[in-house]
Design a protein around this motif. Structure first.
Motif: not given
Length: 621
Positions: A189-214
């Motif tokens: 009955s709803s959709i979750l729209v991302n308004y901010g997904r933050l990592t603290c103490g590091s730069g951008h990472w994840g699929p596309g930024f690094s080889n770190d997995t999500d």
């Protein structure tokens, strides 16, 4: 439109050490004619599943490192106001969708377009010209989480004015259906729209930024620009050993998220300002891990979480899970009346610590067209050969923020749980197909106008049997008879003139004109049986034998059969009494001899009677 940041490629990588039970994933390179593999070993499929549009290329492709960011698909107004990507044959469940949107003056007009984007009939993103310069030039990623159960997923674009919508890439990944507390957030009955997904103490990472997995394909951006100016004395902390309880069902939060954190060197608050839209609910998800080796027992780091001035909980990480273990807490901020959303970590003992933060708008799912009627409209689209320019794509009625399909009017059903087709007006649109039998599924259809086209075929047997009041099929090429379903007592207008119909007109249908309605059957040379039309031949109805004619033919056949049976019976009986079994010639010879003998015998008898009368008595020796 939620805040969007120009990011690098976001792709999905699966770690062999993580057991992730879902394998449905698409990475579509919009506008590309080839399938490629990027440096992160993600396979980008050539463009597919779109309803219309054209391929485009950014004006400065050398500025983009990833191939899938250089191409795009755009939807000119000639393709209709509404166009879609439709992902087929999807298992029911929850999905993560990420879009990359870029303009970069691909058309040389220096005018970024205005358009909306919907998912499964719900408006989720709105782009309005002019875009921010950085986003227009380099593009932006946006993502959301939604539920589907109808076997496919519609991602649709709606043009504002005459601007052509654009899209650079689409990624669709199936995720755990229990992720992000579906009971609390409404599941389907709803959709979750991302308004901010933050990592603290590091730069951008994840699929596309690094080889770190999500395994969900989520990318995490630095929290630095979202920290409030009230946060003073920020200190980064890094884990000296592995953090446990990561990458576990149902959310599969990656271990990398808990390897770093921020805390304070002083006694102030750790505060974040998150841009939001008012009048929506927001799901705030906070991530913690006690990775400071100096905190080795409960009660050494305690802080309160305050969201928009409401104290929602008190956190003691070590008390909850111990050291070097992942822990999260989530909360729904209801019906915000102002922006931004303020998240404060207020110290009670020691300094607060945070590893990550997520913020999702909980967008209520819009009502959609009743599935049976949506299926009927798709069948009509194909049978009527509706031209591409009319934009008959996606759900016929949803989102309710947009106009329905061109020529279609929708209304809510009685309990307002879905939308139904109320009217179809496609007169003089150059249609050249036929009317699908599935039109009888449009049980709420009140008015149907398909006049002045080139439609052929016959009238569907179920046409008009429900709620239809107005029917205009004049000036087409429709043949065959008028079905009994059109004898509906609620019809007020029937225009069938200028076709090739034939057969007897039902008396109940003609009575529409007698009871104050309007009916026109002229121009159909084969129709008969009502005033102003020729009389129908006896035993003839609707281009064939009537029921009475069929009965008459049946009776005649029965009499003929009986007559033939009697003749055969007589012949058989006569043959049974005949003792001469010779050939026909022999039978005729025997019959002749028998007849001669009978004649001679008769003559002798007459002679004897004559002699007796004269008194002559013969003597016998």
């Amino acid at each position: 439109m939620p805040p969007a940041t120009a990011l690098l490629l976001l792709s999905l990588l699966f770690s062999p050490s993580i057991s992730f039970p879902f394998d449905t994933a698409y990475h579509i390179d919009c506008g590309s004619s080839t399938t490629t593999t990027d440096k992160f070993n993600t396979t980008w499929l050539s463009d597919r599943y779109f309803t219309a549009g054209s391929n485009g290329l950014v004006s400065e492709p050398l500025l983009f490192q990833s191939f899938h960011e250089k191409t795009l698909r755009y939807f000119p107004i000639s393709s209709g106001k509404k166009n879609c990507y439709i992902f087929p044959e999807l298992p029911s469940g929850r999905y993560y969708l990420r879009t990359f949107t870029v303009y970069d003056n691909y058309d040389g007009k220096s005018h970024s377009p205005s358009f909306d984007l919907s998912v499964e009939g719900t408006l989720v993103f709105s782009w309005r010209s002019p875009w921010e310069e950085e986003i227009s030039h380099y593009g932006a990623y946006s993502d959301l989480i939604f539920f589907t159960s109808d076997g496919d997923a519609d991602v649709c674009f709606y043009s504002i004015a005459t601007d052509p919508p654009v899209i650079g890439s689409l990624e669709l990944i199936q995720i755990d259906p229990a992720s992000y507390d579906p009971v609390l957030t409404g599941n389907d009955s709803s959709i979750l729209v991302n308004y901010g997904r933050l990592t603290c103490g590091s730069g951008h990472w994840g699929p596309g930024f690094s080889n770190d997995t999500d395994v969900f394909g989520r990318a995490w951006q630095s929290d630095a620009k979202f920290r409030s100016a009230n946060s003073i004395g920020i200190k980064s902390v890094t884990a000296v050993r592995n953090v446990i309880n990561t990458d576990t069902s149902p959310n599969y939060f990656p271990a990398k998220l808990y390897d770093s954190a921020v805390t304070l060197t002083g006694k102030g608050n750790l505060e974040y300002e998150l841009p939001v839209d008012a009048k929506l609910d927001y799901l705030v998800w906070l991530h913690f891990a006690e990775i400071d080796v100096s905190v080795n027992q409960k009660g050494k780091r305690v802080f309160d979480v305050i969201i928009n001035d409401e104290n929602v909980t008190r956190i003691d990480i070590f008390k909850e899970v111990g050291g070097f273990a992942a822990y999260s807490y989530h909360y729904v901020a209801k019906n915000l009346s102002s922006t931004p959303l303020i998240v404060k970590l207020v110290p009670v003992i020691g300094s607060p610590l945070l590893c990550g933060l997520e913020n999702y708008a909980i967008v209520p799912a819009d009502v959609m067209t009743v599935p049976e009627q949506a299926s009927a409209m798709q069948a009509l689209k194909e049978s009527l050969r509706v031209p591409e320019r009319m934009g008959w794509n996606g759900d016929p009625c949803a989102p309710t923020n947009w106009d329905a399909w061109e020529g279609v009017t929708c209304h809510p059903n009685k309990d307002e749980s879905a939308l139904v087709i109320f009217q179809i007006d496609l007169g003089s649109q150059g249609l050249k197909g036929y009317i699908s039998d599935k039109i009888d599924l449009l049980t709420n259809l009140v008015s149907l106008n398909l006049s002045s086209n080139s439609l052929g075929g016959t009238l569907p047997a179920g046409l008009g049997q429900n709620s239809l009041k107005k029917l205009d099929l004049s000036n087409n090429l429709i043949s065959g008879s008028i079905p009994d379903s059109l004898t509906s007592s609620i019809l007020q207008l029937v225009l069938l003139n200028g076709n090739k119909l034939e057969g007897q007109v039902p008396e109940e249908l003609y009575s529409v004109g007698v009871h104050g309605g309007a009916i026109d059957l002229s121009g159909n040379k084969g129709l008969c049986g009502v005033p102003s039309l020729p009389d129908c031949p006896m035993f003839w109805k609707n281009g064939g034998l009537s029921n009475g004619g069929k009965i008459a033919v049946g009776v005649s056949c029965g009499v003929l059969f009986l007559f033939v049976a009697v003749i055969i019976y007589i012949c058989i009986r006569r043959r049974r009494n005949d003792y001469d079994f010779g050939l026909p010639q022999e039978l005729m010879s025997l019959a002749a001899k028998r007849n001669k003998y009978q004649r001679q015998k008769s003559l002798m008898a007459l002679e004897m009677e004559s002699q007796h009368a004269k008194g002559f008595i013969p003597s016998y020796n």
